[in-house]
Enzyme design. Sequence first.
Site, PDB file in Angstrom:
ATOM      1  N   TYR A   1       1.036  -1.004  -0.038  1.00 51.24           N
ATOM      2  CA  TYR A   1       0.138  -0.069  -0.095  1.00 51.24           C
ATOM      3  C   TYR A   1       0.809   1.343  -0.085  1.00 51.24           C
ATOM      4  CZ  TYR A   1      -3.226   3.759   1.716  1.00 51.24           C
ATOM      5  OH  TYR A   1      -3.565   5.017   1.857  1.00 51.24           O
ATOM      6  N   GLU A  52      -3.362   7.544  -4.290  1.00 50.80           N
ATOM      7  CA  GLU A  52      -3.306   6.473  -3.342  1.00 50.80           C
ATOM      8  C   GLU A  52      -3.070   5.287  -4.025  1.00 50.80           C
ATOM      9  OE1 GLU A  52      -6.909   4.919  -1.607  1.00 50.80           O
ATOM     10  OE2 GLU A  52      -5.953   4.995   0.318  1.00 50.80           O
TER      11      GLU A  52
END
Length: 396
Positions: free
Chosen positions: A118, A206
């Site tokens: 992530y 993101e």
Amino acid sequence: MNIHEYQAKSILKEYGVKVPAGYVADTPEEAVEVAKKLNKETGTKFWVVKAQIHAGGRGKGGGVKVAKSIEDVKSLSNDIIGMQLITPQTGAEGKKVLKVMVQEDVYYPGESEIKEYYMSVLLNRATGKNMIMYSTEGGMDIEEVAEKTPELIFQEEIDPSVGIQGFQARRVAFNLGTSGKAFKEMVKFVVSLYNAYVGTDSEMFEINPVFKTSDDQVMAVDAKVSLDESALYRHKDIAAMRDVTEEDPTEVEASAAGLNYVKLDGNVGCMVNGAGLAMATMDMIKLSGGDPANFLDVGGGANATTVEAGFRIILKDPNVKAILINVFGGIVRCDRVANGVVEAYKNIGDIKIPIIVRLQGTNAEEGAKIIDESGLKVTSAITLKEAAEKVKIALA
Ligand code: GDP
Ligand code: MN
């Protein structure tokens, strides 16, 4: 402003961030063409079909599917295009899918050596610095990781006046446990991603998951980007990526009319000049026993055109039981605003709900007189307290 994954990936590519090869398609036939083209370009025999909507969690809702044949590509795109996709981020009503992205499947082969991470870049308002948040726990719900295992989320703070330094990118790559070629790829990924965030004046990038392939390439499998609307004038190419079908139609109409409008759930519509006064007006509506139905800042020019556009937008909301107009006449004089209100009211015609107009400042008395003598269902007020009381009566 949000953009689609396929658009975000085109930006990432420009900045040197690796992304899987893929193209957008509007129809299943087009999706098949894209799949064939990808096979020619990359040799891929598997594809991923991904719904393009402005919301994450698409995988969970059935909006991301792996196709193992051209027939699969066609039937999966046929299922996904036109579906009402419900994800944890869309709300219960979901979002209609109009496009899919068909992409080469990078997870195949060698499942044992692939890895999902992530990574996001955003502003840390507390320190006034940019921040890279990253974790080895990619591909899944990052909110859940943050809650249950916060020690698995790392942060790297970057001084915006200096930019990202080599040692910082290396620290990220090290903490993610990469080595050899993957380490070098990760360092390059981090630097390019940070540069994309800064270069586009974004609020957030993101990437979940950041993906390590079986041959140690690091790429963005997903991309969610939020751009700063106030900086869009510096990025005409990005401004053109706006997809109004993804936005609240009333908010789109308001922004076209130059109004700053946010829909809320209450029963008193309000129209105010200036954001601060608008906030105070919303508080006042609360005090009078009502609930604001919206935030609406008409800005500096409260003329007949903007007031009419504001009226029309507020009146679309069936919950609205009264409208409060609260304008401070500084540069814009109250008598002109009052004339604007009367003219807008007459243009719209039959308004069924009471309207309270509070005008204060330059020519306030003349303004109130125009309202009172208009013969319309409009009440004037001069003080805030008086306006609050009239709202209370209107709701009773
Ligand atoms: P999101 O659900 O909206 O966050 O969409 P993502 O782009 O993150 O995709 C959801 C999931 O689909 C990912 O976490 C992966 O597990 C899977 N996925 C994405 N791309 C591929 C791919 O190329 N091959 C395979 N097999 N799975 C993929
Ligand atoms: Mn994702």
